[in-house]
Every structure is written in C-alpha cells, then in structure tokens.
Scaffold this motif. Structure first.
Motif, PDB file in Angstrom:
ATOM      1  N   GLY A 213      35.063 -15.220   8.587  1.00  0.00           N
ATOM      2  CA  GLY A 213      36.082 -14.504   7.463  1.00  0.00           C
ATOM      3  C   GLY A 213      35.673 -13.398   7.132  1.00  0.00           C
ATOM      4  N   ALA A 214      34.591 -12.800   7.383  1.00  0.00           N
ATOM      5  CA  ALA A 214      34.070 -11.554   6.877  1.00  0.00           C
ATOM      6  C   ALA A 214      34.844 -10.427   7.349  1.00  0.00           C
ATOM      7  CB  ALA A 214      32.436 -11.435   7.318  1.00  0.00           C
ATOM      8  N   ARG A 215      35.083  -9.368   6.680  1.00  0.00           N
ATOM      9  CA  ARG A 215      36.064  -8.464   7.005  1.00  0.00           C
ATOM     10  C   ARG A 215      35.184  -7.090   7.306  1.00  0.00           C
ATOM     11  NH1 ARG A 215      39.480  -8.393   1.978  1.00  0.00           N
ATOM     12  NH2 ARG A 215      37.400  -9.156   0.942  1.00  0.00           N
ATOM     13  N   MET A 216      35.586  -6.225   8.174  1.00  0.00           N
ATOM     14  CA  MET A 216      34.871  -5.161   8.504  1.00  0.00           C
ATOM     15  C   MET A 216      35.928  -4.293   9.091  1.00  0.00           C
ATOM     16  SD  MET A 216      31.512  -4.187  10.941  1.00  0.00           S
ATOM     17  CE  MET A 216      32.264  -4.581  12.264  1.00  0.00           C
ATOM     18  N   GLY A 217      35.800  -2.808   8.822  1.00  0.00           N
ATOM     19  CA  GLY A 217      36.627  -1.774   9.328  1.00  0.00           C
ATOM     20  C   GLY A 217      36.281  -0.434   8.703  1.00  0.00           C
ATOM     21  N   PHE A 218      36.908   0.516   9.119  1.00  0.00           N
ATOM     22  CA  PHE A 218      36.590   1.826   8.719  1.00  0.00           C
ATOM     23  C   PHE A 218      37.596   2.111   7.357  1.00  0.00           C
ATOM     24  CE2 PHE A 218      37.556   6.467   8.600  1.00  0.00           C
ATOM     25  CZ  PHE A 218      36.245   6.797   8.410  1.00  0.00           C
ATOM     26  N   ALA A 219      38.601   1.651   7.519  1.00  0.00           N
ATOM     27  CA  ALA A 219      39.561   1.768   6.150  1.00  0.00           C
ATOM     28  C   ALA A 219      40.003   0.513   5.934  1.00  0.00           C
ATOM     29  CB  ALA A 219      40.907   2.675   6.619  1.00  0.00           C
ATOM     30  N   GLY A 220      40.032   0.249   4.700  1.00  0.00           N
ATOM     31  CA  GLY A 220      40.435  -1.262   3.862  1.00  0.00           C
ATOM     32  C   GLY A 220      42.026  -1.322   4.256  1.00  0.00           C
ATOM     33  N   PRO A 221      42.321  -2.471   4.189  1.00  0.00           N
ATOM     34  CA  PRO A 221      43.655  -2.856   4.206  1.00  0.00           C
ATOM     35  C   PRO A 221      44.638  -1.964   3.205  1.00  0.00           C
ATOM     36  CG  PRO A 221      42.722  -4.944   4.371  1.00  0.00           C
ATOM     37  CD  PRO A 221      41.670  -3.733   4.016  1.00  0.00           C
ATOM     38  N   ARG A 222      44.318  -1.937   1.926  1.00  0.00           N
ATOM     39  CA  ARG A 222      44.972  -1.036   0.854  1.00  0.00           C
ATOM     40  C   ARG A 222      45.011   0.227   1.217  1.00  0.00           C
ATOM     41  NH1 ARG A 222      42.636  -3.337  -4.607  1.00  0.00           N
ATOM     42  NH2 ARG A 222      40.641  -3.208  -3.567  1.00  0.00           N
ATOM     43  N   VAL A 223      43.992   0.860   1.856  1.00  0.00           N
ATOM     44  CA  VAL A 223      44.234   2.149   2.056  1.00  0.00           C
ATOM     45  C   VAL A 223      45.062   2.306   3.461  1.00  0.00           C
ATOM     46  CG1 VAL A 223      42.667   4.170   2.933  1.00  0.00           C
ATOM     47  CG2 VAL A 223      41.777   2.539   1.226  1.00  0.00           C
ATOM     48  N   ILE A 224      45.025   1.639   4.469  1.00  0.00           N
ATOM     49  CA  ILE A 224      45.670   1.781   5.425  1.00  0.00           C
ATOM     50  C   ILE A 224      47.485   1.439   5.004  1.00  0.00           C
ATOM     51  CG2 ILE A 224      46.561   0.772   7.328  1.00  0.00           C
ATOM     52  CD1 ILE A 224      43.804  -0.346   7.988  1.00  0.00           C
ATOM     53  N   ALA A 225      47.632   0.640   4.091  1.00  0.00           N
ATOM     54  CA  ALA A 225      48.943   0.147   3.848  1.00  0.00           C
ATOM     55  C   ALA A 225      49.673   1.387   2.800  1.00  0.00           C
ATOM     56  CB  ALA A 225      48.923  -1.011   2.978  1.00  0.00           C
ATOM     57  N   GLN A 226      48.748   1.854   2.115  1.00  0.00           N
ATOM     58  CA  GLN A 226      49.125   2.864   0.950  1.00  0.00           C
ATOM     59  C   GLN A 226      49.176   4.231   1.794  1.00  0.00           C
ATOM     60  OE1 GLN A 226      46.229   2.868  -2.134  1.00  0.00           O
ATOM     61  NE2 GLN A 226      46.989   0.775  -2.689  1.00  0.00           N
ATOM     62  N   THR A 227      48.357   4.439   2.661  1.00  0.00           N
ATOM     63  CA  THR A 227      48.174   5.782   3.428  1.00  0.00           C
ATOM     64  C   THR A 227      49.485   6.123   4.588  1.00  0.00           C
ATOM     65  OG1 THR A 227      45.883   6.025   3.000  1.00  0.00           O
ATOM     66  CG2 THR A 227      46.993   7.384   4.565  1.00  0.00           C
ATOM     67  N   ILE A 228      49.618   5.061   5.355  1.00  0.00           N
ATOM     68  CA  ILE A 228      50.524   5.113   6.478  1.00  0.00           C
ATOM     69  C   ILE A 228      51.632   4.222   6.490  1.00  0.00           C
ATOM     70  CG2 ILE A 228      48.796   6.352   8.191  1.00  0.00           C
ATOM     71  CD1 ILE A 228      48.548   3.545   9.459  1.00  0.00           C
ATOM     72  N   ARG A 229      51.658   3.162   5.415  1.00  0.00           N
ATOM     73  CA  ARG A 229      52.663   2.261   5.213  1.00  0.00           C
ATOM     74  C   ARG A 229      52.934   1.484   6.436  1.00  0.00           C
ATOM     75  NH1 ARG A 229      52.920   2.966  -0.065  1.00  0.00           N
ATOM     76  NH2 ARG A 229      53.320   5.157  -0.575  1.00  0.00           N
ATOM     77  N   GLN A 230      51.935   0.930   6.947  1.00  0.00           N
ATOM     78  CA  GLN A 230      51.887   0.153   8.024  1.00  0.00           C
ATOM     79  C   GLN A 230      51.680  -1.306   7.763  1.00  0.00           C
ATOM     80  OE1 GLN A 230      48.894   1.191  11.109  1.00  0.00           O
ATOM     81  NE2 GLN A 230      50.289   0.233  12.864  1.00  0.00           N
ATOM     82  N   GLU A 231      52.279  -2.195   8.153  1.00  0.00           N
ATOM     83  CA  GLU A 231      52.388  -3.429   8.041  1.00  0.00           C
ATOM     84  C   GLU A 231      51.272  -4.144   8.751  1.00  0.00           C
ATOM     85  OE1 GLU A 231      55.138  -7.486   8.157  1.00  0.00           O
ATOM     86  OE2 GLU A 231      56.031  -5.881   8.293  1.00  0.00           O
ATOM     87  N   LEU A 232      50.421  -4.973   8.074  1.00  0.00           N
ATOM     88  CA  LEU A 232      49.221  -5.420   8.935  1.00  0.00           C
ATOM     89  C   LEU A 232      49.220  -6.672   9.351  1.00  0.00           C
ATOM     90  CD1 LEU A 232      46.337  -3.776   6.209  1.00  0.00           C
ATOM     91  CD2 LEU A 232      47.383  -2.842   8.437  1.00  0.00           C
ATOM     92  N   PRO A 233      48.730  -7.046  10.516  1.00  0.00           N
ATOM     93  CA  PRO A 233      48.983  -8.556  11.112  1.00  0.00           C
ATOM     94  C   PRO A 233      47.980  -9.426  10.047  1.00  0.00           C
ATOM     95  CG  PRO A 233      47.588  -7.210  12.609  1.00  0.00           C
ATOM     96  CD  PRO A 233      47.999  -6.171  11.520  1.00  0.00           C
ATOM     97  N   GLU A 234      48.397 -10.721  10.146  1.00  0.00           N
ATOM     98  CA  GLU A 234      47.508 -11.711   9.536  1.00  0.00           C
ATOM     99  C   GLU A 234      46.035 -11.840  10.090  1.00  0.00           C
ATOM    100  OE1 GLU A 234      47.922 -16.415   8.032  1.00  0.00           O
ATOM    101  OE2 GLU A 234      49.658 -15.307   9.379  1.00  0.00           O
ATOM    102  N   GLY A 235      45.292 -11.857   9.173  1.00  0.00           N
ATOM    103  CA  GLY A 235      43.966 -11.995   9.603  1.00  0.00           C
ATOM    104  C   GLY A 235      43.321 -10.595  10.302  1.00  0.00           C
ATOM    105  N   PHE A 236      43.858  -9.655   9.772  1.00  0.00           N
ATOM    106  CA  PHE A 236      43.603  -8.108  10.249  1.00  0.00           C
ATOM    107  C   PHE A 236      42.043  -7.896   9.700  1.00  0.00           C
ATOM    108  CE2 PHE A 236      43.726  -3.640   9.434  1.00  0.00           C
ATOM    109  CZ  PHE A 236      43.626  -3.084  10.816  1.00  0.00           C
ATOM    110  N   GLN A 237      41.141  -7.580  10.558  1.00  0.00           N
ATOM    111  CA  GLN A 237      39.739  -7.103  10.222  1.00  0.00           C
ATOM    112  C   GLN A 237      38.802  -8.032   9.882  1.00  0.00           C
ATOM    113  OE1 GLN A 237      40.599  -3.748   7.335  1.00  0.00           O
ATOM    114  NE2 GLN A 237      40.409  -2.312   8.767  1.00  0.00           N
ATOM    115  N   THR A 238      39.409  -9.594   9.990  1.00  0.00           N
ATOM    116  CA  THR A 238      38.357 -10.490   9.741  1.00  0.00           C
ATOM    117  C   THR A 238      37.733 -10.705  10.807  1.00  0.00           C
ATOM    118  OG1 THR A 238      40.084 -12.154  10.759  1.00  0.00           O
ATOM    119  CG2 THR A 238      40.158 -11.575   8.419  1.00  0.00           C
ATOM    120  N   ALA A 239      36.366 -11.560  10.830  1.00  0.00           N
ATOM    121  CA  ALA A 239      35.520 -11.749  12.047  1.00  0.00           C
ATOM    122  C   ALA A 239      36.255 -12.189  13.034  1.00  0.00           C
ATOM    123  CB  ALA A 239      34.304 -12.426  11.372  1.00  0.00           C
TER     124      ALA A 239
END
Length: 569
Positions: A213-239
């Motif tokens: 369940g650990a999450r890792m990424g360059f940009a966090g889900p909120r940053v991605i959603a707010q910056t490019i308005r992209q809908e993220l898949p379930e479980g995105f960026q989890t281990a």
C-alpha cells in the motif's frame, strides 16, 4: 486511505482507530502486530526510532549523531516563520531533523541505515535531510558496508527554495559513489514517498522494497488532479501498481521485512563457502564428446520441451538458499518470462537469472511460454549490472523457444535490448556461467548466454532457430522439422563438438523430468565445480578469455577444426 498530510491514528486511551477500515484496535495488540492492522492489513506509519528497533538486531544499534546545519537560509515566512515550524517539529518529535542515522547489524550482517520520519515536517527534503543522507552514504563508503535508506516524505521542503532542489543532485552523486565502489544500496519505500525523495535517492538504490500500500511518485495525486485535471485510476501510485509497472523489486509486509533484508544483505557480503571445496563433478560434467552416448535428436527435442522438465525456479529452489526474486525494468515494465535475483550457492553469493516457462498450460500462458519481452531483457540487464557492481558471479538458466516476436515487443525495441544484453554480458567483470536447461532458442537465448562457460543438459537443445521454423523457411514444409533438427546439429553432443558448449551436464536416462531431484544434484555439482574454476581468475582474465571464446567462432582455424570434428562424428 488517508492522504499524505494526515496524522497517524491517535489512540483513545488504550485504543486506536484504523484509518482504512475504521475499526477500533486495542493499542497493545497493534504494537505486537508491528503497527499493522490485524483486520485489513493496513500498515500504520512508524516513527524512525520504531523502525530502527523493528529492523536491527537487538543490542546492535548505534545511533549516529553527525553534525548538520538545520536553519532558515531564506528567512522564509508563510502563515508563520519557518524557524518556528522547525522548532515546533523538534519539540513534537524529539528529533533534530527528518532523518535518523544508525549503524548496527540486521540478520547478523553489518548495515548503515538512514531512516526518515514523516512526523518531522512531512519528511520533507531540505538541506539538512540531504546532508544526512549524503553523510550516511559517505560513512557506508568509508566503512564498506551496505546502505539501507527507509523513505517517508511528502516531497521537497519549499521553505528552503532552490537549496532544497539541489539536494536531489547531491544525494544522487553520493549513491553514484557507492555504485562505483561496489557497495550494496537498498531502499525501503514506506507511505508516502513523493517528490524530490522519489526522484533521487529513493529510486537510485540497487534494490527497491516497498511495504504493502505504500505510495510513491514524482507528483502526488492532488497535484496531478489540480494541475492537469486528469482522472487517476484506482490504486494509482501504490506499491502494487508500481510492482505491476516494473518500478519496484518486491513488496513485503512488515513482518517479513527483516528476513527479506537479511537475504539481500547476504548478497552484498561476498561470503566464501566455509570449506572452499565444491562437491565432485566427475559424474555429472562431461567435457569429452566421446563419453556421450549416441542421441536420437527427435527424442532429444521431445524431452527438452517436456512440461515436467525442471524450470529455472525449480532449479533455484533446489540449488540455492536465500533467493530473493527482484522484479521490473525500472522504466515501466515487468516481464514474468525472466526471473532473477541474488541467492547463495553453497554459501557463495551469486546472481541467478533465467527464462521461466512452467508446468501447466495456465502457467505457460502467464509466463508467455518463456518468451521474454523487452522489459524482461531490460530487467536482466539491470540485474547483470548489479552483479557486476557487487562482484557477484552470475548464473543464467536458459529454457526458451526464443524472444517474444509480437508487435508490442518490436515497437519497444526487442532487437535493441537483446543486442545490449549481449554486449553487457561480454564485458561483465565477474564469472558468468550459463546452463541451457531445456530449449535454447535463437537470440532470445543468447541474450542470457554470453558466458565464460556454457553448459548444456544432455537432453537440451540450442539452435539459431527452432526445427519447425527452419523447416518452414528452407523446406517450405513444417512437417520436415525432424530432418531440420538433424541438420541443425542442435543436440548436446554436437554442441560440445562445435565448441558452442564447454561441457554437458548429465541427466537421468529418461530426462530431467523423470527425476528432478537427481537432475538438480547433477546441475549442483556441475555449477559449483565450474564456479570454483572461474573464481580463481581475475576480472581482467575473465573478460579477456570470454572475448577470446566468442572471437574464435567463425575464425578460419577454429571453424575448420570444429566443423571437421562435428562432421566426422
């Protein structure tokens, strides 16, 4: 699932609430369970001191108080002065900064650890954090011990501006120094690991282990959603998502971390087998073609492809201890047709890599019938480079009809990755042994077989193309496959006479599938004997002799002698 900035669950008296399943958990029970929810398995955050206590051998830990400056270089103020935030974090956590350094042993193996603590300003990467990670790497370099980094970070420390950004380059440089020195680095990803930490030392280690369940990424889900308005898949960026996309090596629940890290640290220790003497190989290793019985090539092809034949994972399980399978090419792909990772063969740390088929139709389909994609060859190249860095002998197992020839594989550069693997193996400064354990098909096999010693099992085959493919192209009739098999000289005896194979490993009379344990005993004796020979050679001698071995194929003198001997037989 709680977000990166949410606090850890607070107990109400002796009770805590799990942020995932919302169940009440008795505090002492949660502590006994290593702060993992016994109901849903959610891994609650640990403090740096808790993590160190869980991982290190009892009584071995020494905390390192290395001097760093942690101030307010920009005199930054948002809703409150940065200096006040720092002081509040120190008071709340009892820590000087967001990283704790420790030296000790893990599973009796020496290790130096840098453990991040999310409580301290979200584990943000500032100048002091970068300095501590760098000092840990420099100390690991001077003491020549593996470095373990446990990450937990929301990203860069904005209050320090571009100075925070520079820590990414600084820490990357420090890990590069450990690469050049051949010192093992392991990253343990905990929730969350984002931004500059993910884009520097967290992902630059030799091995990346993640908690569930650990999450890792360059940009966090909120940053991605707010910056490019992209809908993220379930479980995105989890281990689990990262493992599927080849970005981490393995996922281990907290209760298994010590055992997993112990196996990895064993690979970095370069221990020697206590008595130094391999078991005798006379009964299993044949170098003289005259000792081999006449073979029916059609029967050999049938046995080489038998579903009961031991696979790479079967051999590893029977021959090795401490195997830790690593996954992913680190650029977005994972291929189950190639498996590999560090292990020990009779106490000698080695890197084992091989193509993997299966014993059932279901497993064959899941493993793509042992036909690797470009992600598989990029994964093998990553493991080969890791072996070269750590000085680990390489053992490869080959059992594949060939590399996967599909459209996606071609678009992803199948020919390029095979070529790069071949070139990489040719220059590895460590012993390399290949065992053709079943089928050795074309360049897909050679990509794992540029070795100091190429061994073939007595009922295996190795060829430029499958008999069926050759018959279809040259005879224009697939039914001529048996004749093509004879003409191609693909059996063990012919391969030994041609010099393609250095030795033949005997199998049970009816084939390895008839007695897998006995087959593994023969392979074990052969590998340990050959490994003992090669470990006596220097890196320069290994590379030079490997170069000469492959340079000779097709040279006039060797070609004439090998061809005449093969034809006379």
């Amino acid at each position: 699932m709680r977000q990166a900035g949410e606090p850890r669950p607070q107990p109400a008296g002796d009770w805590a609430v799990c942020p995932r399943c919302r169940e009440m958990i008795y505090g002492p029970r949660l502590a006994r369970n290593l702060r993992v929810c016994p109901g849903c398995g959610h891994h609650h955050r640990l403090t740096a001191p808790e993590r160190i206590a869980q991982l290190f051998d009892e009584g071995s830990t020494e905390l390192l108080a290395l001097p760093v400056w942690s101030g307010d270089p920009l005199r930054f103020t948002d809703t409150k002065p940065y200096a006040e935030r720092l002081e509040a974090a120190r008071t709340a956590t009892g820590l000087d900064e967001a990283v704790v350094l420790a030296r000790g042993t893990l599973g009796a193996h020496p290790v130096l650890a840098a453990v991040m603590d999310f409580r301290f300003l979200g584990g943000s990467l500032g100048t002091a954090v970068g300095e501590l990670i760098t000092l840990a790497a420099e100390r690991a370099l001077s003491e020549r011990v593996p470095l373990l980094i446990v990450t937990a970070s929301g990203g860069a420390r904005m209050q320090e501006g571009a100075l925070s950004l520079m820590q990414m380059a600084k820490t990357a440089q420090a890990l590069g120094d450990l690469d050049r020195a051949g010192i093992l680095t392991v990253s343990l990803i905990t929730d969350p690991t984002y931004g500059g930490v993910a884009a520097s030392f967290a992902t630059l280690c030799d091995v990346i282990v993640a908690e569930p369940g650990a999450r890792m990424g360059f940009a966090g889900p909120r940053v991605i959603a707010q910056t490019i308005r992209q809908e993220l898949p379930e479980g995105f960026q989890t281990a689990e998502h990262l493992l599927e996309h080849g970005l981490v090596d393995t996922i281990r629940p907290r209760a298994e971390l010590r055992e997993t890290l112990t196996r990895l640290l064993a690979a970095g220790s370069r221990r020697i087998r206590p008595d130094g003497s391999p078991p005798p190989a006379e009964y299993s290793l044949i170098r003289d073609p005259g000792r081999l019985p006449d073979a029916d090539v059609r029967d050999t092809v049938r046995r080489a492809r038998h579903l009961g034949r031991p696979t790479t994972l079967d051999y590893i399980g029977r021959l090795c201890t401490g195997f830790e399978e690593l996954h992913g090419d680190r650029i977005g792909g994972e291929c189950p047709s190639i498996v590999g990772g560090p292990a020990c063969l009779d106490g000698v740390p080695v890197m084992v890599i091989g193509t993997q088929k299966g014993h059932t139709v279901k497993e064959l389909r899941e493993r793509n019938f042992g036909m690797a994609t470009p992600a598989g060859y990029r994964k093998s190249a990553r493991l080969l480079r890791m072996a070269g860095k750590l000085g680990l002998p390489v053992i490869t197992f080959v059992d594949t009809p060939g590399a996967y020839p599909g459209v996606e594989a071609e678009e992803q550069g199948q020919a390029v990755v095979i070529a790069e693997n071949i070139r990489l193996m040719a220059t590895l400064p460590v012993p390399v042994i290949t065992l053709v354990s079943g089928e050795g098909g074309s360049g897909g096999a050679l990509a794992l077989a540029v070795a100091d010693r190429v061994l073939v099992c007595s009922h295996s085959i190795y060829s430029v193309i499958s008999p069926e493919g050759c018959a279809a192209i040259l005879w224009n009739d697939p039914a001529m496959a048996p004749e093509a098999a004879e003409a191609l000289r693909i059996d063990a005896g012919a391969l030994l006479r041609l010099g393609i194979a250095d030795a033949v490993v005997t199998e049970p009379a009816q084939g390895a599938h008839s007695d897998p344990d006995l087959a593994a005993d023969h392979v074990h004796a052969a590998l340990t004997s050959v490994l003992a020979e090669l470990r006596a050679l220097s890196a320069a001698e290994l590379v030079a002799e490997r170069h000469a071995r492959f340079r000779a194929f097709g040279a006039v003198e060797s070609f004439i002698s090998a061809t005449e001997e093969a034809m006379q037989s």
